[in-house]
Design a protein around this motif. Structure first.
Motif, PDB file in Angstrom:
ATOM      1  N   ARG A  28      45.215  -6.479  34.997  1.00 23.37           N
ATOM      2  CA  ARG A  28      44.307  -5.604  35.743  1.00 23.37           C
ATOM      3  C   ARG A  28      44.410  -4.142  35.321  1.00 23.37           C
ATOM      4  NH1 ARG A  28      42.621  -8.067  41.335  1.00 23.37           N
ATOM      5  NH2 ARG A  28      42.758 -10.246  40.767  1.00 23.37           N
ATOM      6  N   SER A  29      44.669  -3.925  34.058  1.00 22.80           N
ATOM      7  CA  SER A  29      44.775  -2.561  33.537  1.00 22.80           C
ATOM      8  C   SER A  29      43.425  -2.003  33.151  1.00 22.80           C
ATOM      9  CB  SER A  29      45.673  -2.514  32.297  1.00 22.80           C
ATOM     10  OG  SER A  29      47.001  -2.721  32.640  1.00 22.80           O
ATOM     11  N   THR A  30      43.291  -0.705  33.355  1.00 22.11           N
ATOM     12  CA  THR A  30      42.174   0.068  32.831  1.00 22.11           C
ATOM     13  C   THR A  30      42.792   1.056  31.861  1.00 22.11           C
ATOM     14  OG1 THR A  30      41.006  -0.133  34.927  1.00 22.11           O
ATOM     15  CG2 THR A  30      40.247   1.582  33.413  1.00 22.11           C
ATOM     16  N   ILE A  31      42.367   1.019  30.607  1.00 26.59           N
ATOM     17  CA  ILE A  31      42.985   1.839  29.563  1.00 26.59           C
ATOM     18  C   ILE A  31      41.950   2.783  28.965  1.00 26.59           C
ATOM     19  CG2 ILE A  31      44.096   1.805  27.291  1.00 26.59           C
ATOM     20  CD1 ILE A  31      45.393  -0.826  28.057  1.00 26.59           C
ATOM     21  N   LEU A  32      42.303   4.050  28.899  1.00 27.29           N
ATOM     22  CA  LEU A  32      41.475   5.061  28.249  1.00 27.29           C
ATOM     23  C   LEU A  32      41.877   5.140  26.779  1.00 27.29           C
ATOM     24  CD1 LEU A  32      39.550   7.560  28.246  1.00 27.29           C
ATOM     25  CD2 LEU A  32      41.574   8.918  28.844  1.00 27.29           C
ATOM     26  N   ILE A  33      40.923   4.984  25.880  1.00 29.53           N
ATOM     27  CA  ILE A  33      41.191   5.134  24.450  1.00 29.53           C
ATOM     28  C   ILE A  33      41.181   6.625  24.128  1.00 29.53           C
ATOM     29  CG2 ILE A  33      40.392   4.635  22.101  1.00 29.53           C
ATOM     30  CD1 ILE A  33      41.482   2.192  23.656  1.00 29.53           C
ATOM     31  N   ALA A  34      42.350   7.134  23.715  1.00 28.87           N
ATOM     32  CA  ALA A  34      42.493   8.568  23.411  1.00 28.87           C
ATOM     33  C   ALA A  34      42.314   8.851  21.925  1.00 28.87           C
ATOM     34  CB  ALA A  34      43.854   9.070  23.871  1.00 28.87           C
ATOM     35  N   GLU A  35      42.595   7.860  21.088  1.00 25.26           N
ATOM     36  CA  GLU A  35      42.464   8.029  19.636  1.00 25.26           C
ATOM     37  C   GLU A  35      42.175   6.671  19.022  1.00 25.26           C
ATOM     38  OE1 GLU A  35      41.720   9.776  16.508  1.00 25.26           O
ATOM     39  OE2 GLU A  35      42.748  11.134  17.877  1.00 25.26           O
ATOM     40  N   HIS A  36      41.245   6.640  18.067  1.00 27.91           N
ATOM     41  CA  HIS A  36      40.932   5.399  17.360  1.00 27.91           C
ATOM     42  C   HIS A  36      40.501   5.764  15.944  1.00 27.91           C
ATOM     43  CE1 HIS A  36      39.702   1.273  16.747  1.00 27.91           C
ATOM     44  NE2 HIS A  36      38.527   1.690  16.310  1.00 27.91           N
ATOM     45  N   ASN A  37      41.282   5.308  14.976  1.00 23.31           N
ATOM     46  CA  ASN A  37      40.958   5.594  13.583  1.00 23.31           C
ATOM     47  C   ASN A  37      41.484   4.456  12.712  1.00 23.31           C
ATOM     48  OD1 ASN A  37      43.766   6.152  13.046  1.00 23.31           O
ATOM     49  ND2 ASN A  37      43.451   8.199  13.917  1.00 23.31           N
ATOM     50  N   LEU A  38      41.433   4.626  11.418  1.00 20.80           N
ATOM     51  CA  LEU A  38      41.852   3.554  10.514  1.00 20.80           C
ATOM     52  C   LEU A  38      43.349   3.279  10.555  1.00 20.80           C
ATOM     53  CD1 LEU A  38      39.533   4.305   7.468  1.00 20.80           C
ATOM     54  CD2 LEU A  38      39.300   2.487   9.174  1.00 20.80           C
ATOM     55  N   GLU A  39      44.118   4.165  11.160  1.00 22.73           N
ATOM     56  CA  GLU A  39      45.556   3.933  11.281  1.00 22.73           C
ATOM     57  C   GLU A  39      45.907   3.137  12.536  1.00 22.73           C
ATOM     58  OE1 GLU A  39      47.787   7.549  10.814  1.00 22.73           O
ATOM     59  OE2 GLU A  39      46.518   8.183   9.148  1.00 22.73           O
ATOM     60  N   GLY A  40      45.010   3.139  13.519  1.00 19.53           N
ATOM     61  CA  GLY A  40      45.270   2.402  14.739  1.00 19.53           C
ATOM     62  C   GLY A  40      44.627   3.065  15.941  1.00 19.53           C
ATOM     63  N   THR A  41      45.105   2.667  17.108  1.00 23.12           N
ATOM     64  CA  THR A  41      44.501   3.114  18.357  1.00 23.12           C
ATOM     65  C   THR A  41      45.591   3.499  19.346  1.00 23.12           C
ATOM     66  OG1 THR A  41      42.690   1.559  17.970  1.00 23.12           O
ATOM     67  CG2 THR A  41      42.909   2.424  20.199  1.00 23.12           C
ATOM     68  N   ILE A  42      45.344   4.584  20.081  1.00 23.59           N
ATOM     69  CA  ILE A  42      46.230   5.034  21.154  1.00 23.59           C
ATOM     70  C   ILE A  42      45.426   5.041  22.440  1.00 23.59           C
ATOM     71  CG2 ILE A  42      47.512   6.998  22.110  1.00 23.59           C
ATOM     72  CD1 ILE A  42      48.155   7.826  19.251  1.00 23.59           C
ATOM     73  N   GLY A  43      46.017   4.484  23.489  1.00 26.34           N
ATOM     74  CA  GLY A  43      45.379   4.493  24.797  1.00 26.34           C
ATOM     75  C   GLY A  43      46.397   4.700  25.893  1.00 26.34           C
ATOM     76  N   PHE A  44      45.894   5.033  27.077  1.00 28.04           N
ATOM     77  CA  PHE A  44      46.750   5.239  28.246  1.00 28.04           C
ATOM     78  C   PHE A  44      46.260   4.370  29.397  1.00 28.04           C
ATOM     79  CE2 PHE A  44      46.772   9.405  26.037  1.00 28.04           C
ATOM     80  CZ  PHE A  44      48.132   9.459  25.729  1.00 28.04           C
ATOM     81  N   ILE A  45      47.163   3.575  29.976  1.00 30.86           N
ATOM     82  CA  ILE A  45      46.827   2.849  31.197  1.00 30.86           C
ATOM     83  C   ILE A  45      46.621   3.913  32.275  1.00 30.86           C
ATOM     84  CG2 ILE A  45      47.621   1.213  32.950  1.00 30.86           C
ATOM     85  CD1 ILE A  45      49.417  -0.055  30.793  1.00 30.86           C
ATOM     86  N   LEU A  46      45.558   3.799  33.025  1.00 33.42           N
ATOM     87  CA  LEU A  46      45.224   4.837  33.999  1.00 33.42           C
ATOM     88  C   LEU A  46      45.497   4.453  35.446  1.00 33.42           C
ATOM     89  CD1 LEU A  46      41.775   5.959  32.589  1.00 33.42           C
ATOM     90  CD2 LEU A  46      43.978   7.096  32.298  1.00 33.42           C
ATOM     91  N   ASN A  47      45.629   3.194  35.722  1.00 29.65           N
ATOM     92  CA  ASN A  47      45.617   2.763  37.118  1.00 29.65           C
ATOM     93  C   ASN A  47      46.917   2.121  37.594  1.00 29.65           C
ATOM     94  OD1 ASN A  47      44.960   0.588  35.347  1.00 29.65           O
ATOM     95  ND2 ASN A  47      44.152  -0.574  37.056  1.00 29.65           N
ATOM     96  N   LYS A  48      48.029   2.504  36.992  1.00 34.22           N
ATOM     97  CA  LYS A  48      49.318   1.930  37.400  1.00 34.22           C
ATOM     98  C   LYS A  48      50.282   3.047  37.793  1.00 34.22           C
ATOM     99  CE  LYS A  48      48.367  -2.346  35.695  1.00 34.22           C
ATOM    100  NZ  LYS A  48      48.845  -3.663  35.714  1.00 34.22           N
ATOM    101  N   PRO A  49      50.184   3.528  39.040  1.00 34.88           N
ATOM    102  CA  PRO A  49      51.100   4.595  39.468  1.00 34.88           C
ATOM    103  C   PRO A  49      52.535   4.082  39.535  1.00 34.88           C
ATOM    104  CG  PRO A  49      49.775   3.819  41.319  1.00 34.88           C
ATOM    105  CD  PRO A  49      49.275   3.106  40.104  1.00 34.88           C
ATOM    106  N   LEU A  50      53.454   4.940  39.143  1.00 34.83           N
ATOM    107  CA  LEU A  50      54.875   4.635  39.256  1.00 34.83           C
ATOM    108  C   LEU A  50      55.385   5.229  40.566  1.00 34.83           C
ATOM    109  CD1 LEU A  50      55.899   5.529  35.597  1.00 34.83           C
ATOM    110  CD2 LEU A  50      55.734   3.235  36.586  1.00 34.83           C
ATOM    111  N   ASP A  51      56.474   4.743  41.032  1.00 33.67           N
ATOM    112  CA  ASP A  51      57.096   5.312  42.230  1.00 33.67           C
ATOM    113  C   ASP A  51      57.968   6.490  41.789  1.00 33.67           C
ATOM    114  OD1 ASP A  51      57.826   5.632  44.866  1.00 33.67           O
ATOM    115  OD2 ASP A  51      59.396   4.102  44.793  1.00 33.67           O
ATOM    116  N   LEU A  52      57.304   7.504  41.225  1.00 35.96           N
ATOM    117  CA  LEU A  52      57.998   8.623  40.603  1.00 35.96           C
ATOM    118  C   LEU A  52      57.081   9.840  40.605  1.00 35.96           C
ATOM    119  CD1 LEU A  52      60.567   9.372  38.864  1.00 35.96           C
ATOM    120  CD2 LEU A  52      59.224   8.670  36.875  1.00 35.96           C
TER     121      LEU A  52
END
Length: 190
Positions: A28-52
Motif C-alpha cells: 500500500r505504498s505511494t512513491i514519488l519518483i524524484a529522479e529517473h534516468n538511464l542510470e536508474g530511478t530514485i523515489g520516496f515512499i510518502l505515506n508511511k509515517p514513522l513513530d519518530l
C-alpha cells in the motif's frame, strides 16, 4: 511505447495488491519518483509515517515534524521534499513546485526561525531505488501502477492523512481498481 518513456520525475507509483507479497515494506505504498534516468530511478515512499519526530532523530533541532519511511536504501540517511527552493539552496527540481534535498544547514536554520512548516517540507528516512530497467520490469509485472490525475505539488500539505493516501489515490484511478481499494490490507483478517 516503452515503459522507460512512460516513467517521469514527479510520477506517483501506487503499489498493487499483486506486488511481491514477500516485500511488506511496499504494501500500500505511494512513491514519488524524484529522479529517473538511464542510470536508474530514485523515489520516496510518502505515506508511511514513522513513530519518530525530527527532534528525536536530531536533538540539536527543536522541530517536532514527523519523519516518514522513504524506502530501504540508505535508511539511516535523512532526505526531504519541499516547495521552498527560494529559501533552500541546491534544491533538486522534481516537478512544478516540488523539490528535494538542498542545503540542510539552511533547512535547520529555517526550521528554528519557523520559516518552514509541515505545509512546506516533509522529512524522509531512506529512499527507494531501482537500477536501469528494474522499475520498468516491475511495472510490466503489475507491481505498480502510475497514478493519473493526482496533483503532485500539493503532496506535502495533503499528506497529513497518510493512512488513507494510497487508498484515496487508487480510488481516483478508475473503476477497475475498486476491488483493490476496498480490500483489507490483510485479507486473512476479512
Amino acid at each position: 511505447m516503452s515503459n522507460y518513456t512512460r516513467i517521469n520525475k514527479g510520477n506517483l507509483l501506487l503499489a498493487t495488491p499483486s506486488s511481491n507479497p514477500l516485500d511488506l515494506q511496499f504494501s500500500r505504498s505511494t512513491i514519488l519518483i524524484a529522479e529517473h534516468n538511464l542510470e536508474g530511478t530514485i523515489g520516496f515512499i510518502l505515506n508511511k509515517p514513522l513513530d519518530l519526530t525530527l527532534n528525536q532523530l536530531i536533538p540539536t533541532t527543536t522541530s517536532s515534524l514527523s519523519i516518514f519511511e522513504g524506502g530501504p536504501v540508505e535508511s539511516d540517511k535523512l532526505f526531504c521534499i519541499h516547495n521552498r527552493p527560494d529559501l533552500i539552496n541546491n534544491s533538486i527540481h522534481i516537478i512544478d513546485d516540488l523539490y528535494w534535498g538542498g542545503d540542510y544547514n539552511q533547512v535547520f536554520a529555517l526550521l528554528e526561525e519557523n520559516l518552514l512548516t509541515k505545509q512546506n517540507i516533509r522529512f524522509i528516512l531512506g529512499y527507494t531505488g531501482w537500477e536501469f530497467q528494474q522499475l520498468e520490469d516491475e511495472l510490466e509485472n503489475d507491481y505498480w501502477i502510475i497514478a493519473k490525475d493526482i496533483k503532485v505539488p500539493e503532496l506535502i500539505s495533503t499528506l497529513s492523512s497518510s493512512k488513507y493516501y494510497w487508498k484515496n489515490c487508487l480510488a481516483k484511478q478508475g473503476k477497475q481498481y475498486e476491488l483493490w481499494v476496498n480490500t483489507p490490507e490483510n485479507p486473512n483478517l476479512n
